[in-house]
Design an enzyme around this catalytic site. Structure first.
Site, PDB file in Angstrom:
ATOM      1  N   GLY A 116       0.940  -0.855  -0.087  1.00 14.70           N
ATOM      2  CA  GLY A 116       0.105   0.263  -0.246  1.00 14.70           C
ATOM      3  C   GLY A 116       0.880   0.985   0.199  1.00 14.70           C
ATOM      4  N   CYS A 117       2.172   1.948   0.192  1.00 15.76           N
ATOM      5  CA  CYS A 117       2.827   2.234   0.020  1.00 15.76           C
ATOM      6  C   CYS A 117       3.512   2.371  -1.198  1.00 15.76           C
ATOM      7  CB  CYS A 117       4.167   2.381   0.646  1.00 15.76           C
ATOM      8  SG  CYS A 117       3.375   2.295   2.632  1.00 15.76           S
ATOM      9  N   ALA A 118       3.509   3.526  -1.724  1.00 14.31           N
ATOM     10  CA  ALA A 118       3.973   3.684  -3.219  1.00 14.31           C
ATOM     11  C   ALA A 118       5.672   3.354  -3.216  1.00 14.31           C
ATOM     12  CB  ALA A 118       3.911   6.305  -3.356  1.00 14.31           C
ATOM     13  N   SER A 119       6.214   3.750  -2.214  1.00 13.64           N
ATOM     14  CA  SER A 119       8.081   3.222  -2.112  1.00 13.64           C
ATOM     15  C   SER A 119       8.031   2.136  -1.390  1.00 13.64           C
ATOM     16  CB  SER A 119       8.252   4.618  -0.947  1.00 13.64           C
ATOM     17  OG  SER A 119       8.257   5.882  -2.007  1.00 13.64           O
TER      18      SER A 119
END
Length: 143
Positions: A49-52
């Protein structure tokens, strides 16, 4: 409920009136954190769920509801690593029950993060908080 370390961040943010200075401060907090060993950057510690790329690893002292929650984390993005440092200030050293009782949204709103992060970063921050809460709940329930 907020730890002394988190209250220090709140005080610093009140002193730093410009958001760019606050942003730099968060990045510096991330730079000051010890990096997570590559051995712990595995699918089990990766936060979805994190872009990074983000990894969080619980390090709990004790068992049950009174266990003390600690965690380590890392990211390939400097601002996200800084956000991990903010979450460590918020949660590290609390009992797992206190972790579950902490209203992360309200505490982080005190920093103005909800107004200044992109929607992707906000989603990633929520995913990190959810991972922390899930870990703490598992310890509290004896799982």
């Amino acid at each position: 409920m907020a730890s002394e370390a988190f209250e220090e961040i709140v005080d610093t943010f009140e002193f730093l009136e410009d958001w760019e200075d606050r942003y730099r401060h968060v990045i510096e907090m991330g730079k000051a954190m010890e990096p997570l060993s590559e051995a712990f950057k595995v699918p089990a510690t990766k936060v979805d769920g994190c872009a990074s790329q983000v990894w969080l690893m619980a390090d709990v002292e004790g068992e049950g509801r009174e266990a003390i929650y600690h965690f380590k984390g890392d990211s390939d993005a400097m601002i996200v690593k800084g956000l991990i440092a903010v979450l460590r200030a918020l949660y590290d050293g609390l009992t797992v029950v206190e972790v579950l009782e902490t209203d992360a949204g309200a505490q982080l709103a005190r920093l103005g993060l909800d107004e200044h992060l992109s929607s992707q970063r906000s989603n990633g921050l929520r995913a990190m908080v959810e991972r922390i809460r899930t870990q703490a709940a598992g310890v509290a329930e004896g799982v």
